[in-house]
Design an enzyme around this catalytic site. Structure first.
Site, PDB file in Angstrom:
ATOM      1  N   TYR A   1       2.926 -24.517 -23.756  1.00  0.00           N
ATOM      2  CA  TYR A   1       1.919 -25.575 -23.610  1.00  0.00           C
ATOM      3  C   TYR A   1       1.119 -25.716 -24.910  1.00  0.00           C
ATOM      4  CZ  TYR A   1      -2.025 -28.164 -21.518  1.00  0.00           C
ATOM      5  OH  TYR A   1      -2.981 -29.093 -21.224  1.00  0.00           O
TER       6      TYR A   1
ATOM      7  N   LYS B   1       0.915 -28.994 -27.335  1.00  0.00           N
ATOM      8  CA  LYS B   1      -0.347 -29.671 -27.624  1.00  0.00           C
ATOM      9  C   LYS B   1      -0.701 -29.609 -29.115  1.00  0.00           C
ATOM     10  CE  LYS B   1      -1.169 -31.124 -23.450  1.00  0.00           C
ATOM     11  NZ  LYS B   1      -1.092 -32.556 -23.155  1.00  0.00           N
TER      12      LYS B   1
END
Ligand code: NAD
Length: 231
Positions: free
Chosen positions: A141, A145
Site C-alpha cells: 500500500y 501511494k
C-alpha cells in the site's frame, strides 16, 4: 463544472460526490461492485453512477469515452491490505498496483484528451501519508501511494503548460470502511499518535478536494491532511 470521481459508492469518494453535487456541479462516479450503495448515493445526490473497475483499461476507455469532457478528475478509488510482506502474495500485490496505480493511469489517460482540447483541467490523486513515510505491515500500500505522489509531481510538470493542474491529497487516518479491519486498539493507538488527537472524517477530505479543485496557482503539491501525524 463536470467532475468525475472514482470510488464514489462509499467512504471518502461518496462524501466527495455529495459535496460537489451539493455545490451544483455535474458529477459522475465510478464504483467497483456495490450496486446498492452506488444507487443510494446516486439517488441522494443526482450524480451518475457507473460500475467500472478502474483496473480494467478497456472498460475505463469504454465508460469514460461516452462522457463529456471533464473539468476535474478525482482519482480516489483504492484498496488496502494489512499484513506482513511475506504474507501478501503475488496476486494480491499485483491487484493492489492494478487498482491503486494503474487505475489512476487508466482514468487520466481517458479524460486527458478532453482536458487537452480545452487547455484546462484539474486532476486530484488520493495518496496517503503512508506513501510519504511508509507503514510497517502496509508495504505494498505504501509503495502504491508513494508511486501516486511521484506520478502527481511528474504529471504536474508535464501538463502544467497545457493548463492542467495535478495535485495529491495525502490523508492520515480517516474514519471509513477501509479502517474496519483495524482493531479498536490500533485505532486508539493511531489517534493518540496524532497531535490533534482526532481521526479525520470524509468531510475533511471533501473540503480539501474543493480547495484543490479551485486553487488555480497550485500544482504538483501533496496536501497532508493528517491531523499533524506526519509533519
Ligand atoms: P473505502 O474502501 O471506504 O472506499 C473505496 C471506494 O473505492 C469504494 O467506492 C469502492 O467501490 C472503490 N473501488 C475500490 N476498488 C475499485 C476498483 N477496482 N474500481 C473502481 N472503484 C473501486 O475507502 P476510503 O477510505 O474511502 O478510501 C478512499 C481513498 O482514500 C483510497 O484511495 C484510500 O487508499 C485513500 N486513503 C484512505 C485513508 C483512510 O484512512 N480511510 C487514509 C489514506 C488514504
Amino acid at each position: 463544472m463536470n467532475i468525475l470521481i472514482t470510488g464514489g459508492s462509499r467512504g471518502i469518494g461518496a462524501e466527495a460526490v455529495r459535496h460537489f453535487a451539493a455545490l451544483g456541479h455535474r458529477v459522475w462516479f465510478l464504483y467497483e461492485k456495490n450496486h446498492e450503495a452506488a444507487q443510494a448515493v446516486s439517488a441522494e445526490t443526482g450524480a451518475a453512477a457507473i460500475c467500472c473497475d478502474v483496473a480494467d483499461r478497456d472498460r475505463v476507455q469504454a465508460c469514460l469515452g461516452e462522457l463529456p469532457a471533464m473539468d476535474v478528475l478525482i482519482n480516489n478509488a483504492g484498496i488496502a491490505h494489512y499484513g506482513l510482506i511475506s504474507q501478501i502474495g503475488k496476486a494480491h500485490w499485483d491487484r493492489m498496483f492494478a487498482v491503486n496505480v494503474h487505475g489512476m493511469y487508466h482514468c487520466i489517460e481517458a479524460v486527458l484528451p478532453g482536458m487537452l482540447s480545452k487547455q484546462s483541467g484539474c486532476i486530484i490523486n488520493v495518496s496517503s501519508m503512508w506513501g510519504q513515510v511508509g507503514a510497517s505491515c502496509e508495504v505494498c500500500y505504501s509503495a502504491c501511494k508513494g508511486a501516486v505522489i511521484a506520478m502527481t509531481k511528474a504529471l504536474a510538470k508535464e501538463l502544467g503548460p497545457s493548463g492542467i493542474r495535478v495535485n495529491a491529497l495525502a490523508p492520515g487516518v480517516v474514519l471509513t470502511d477501509m479502517c474496519k479491519d483495524l482493531s479498536e486498539e490500533t485505532m486508539e493507538y493511531l489517534r493518540e499518535d496524532t497531535p490533534l488527537g482526532i481521526h479525520g472524517l470524509p468531510q475533511d477530505m471533501a473540503q480539501a478536494m474543493e480547495y484543490l479543485a479551485n486553487a488555480r496557482f497550485l500544482t504538483g503539491q501533496v496536501l497532508p491532511l493528517n491531523g499533524g501525524m506526519v509533519i
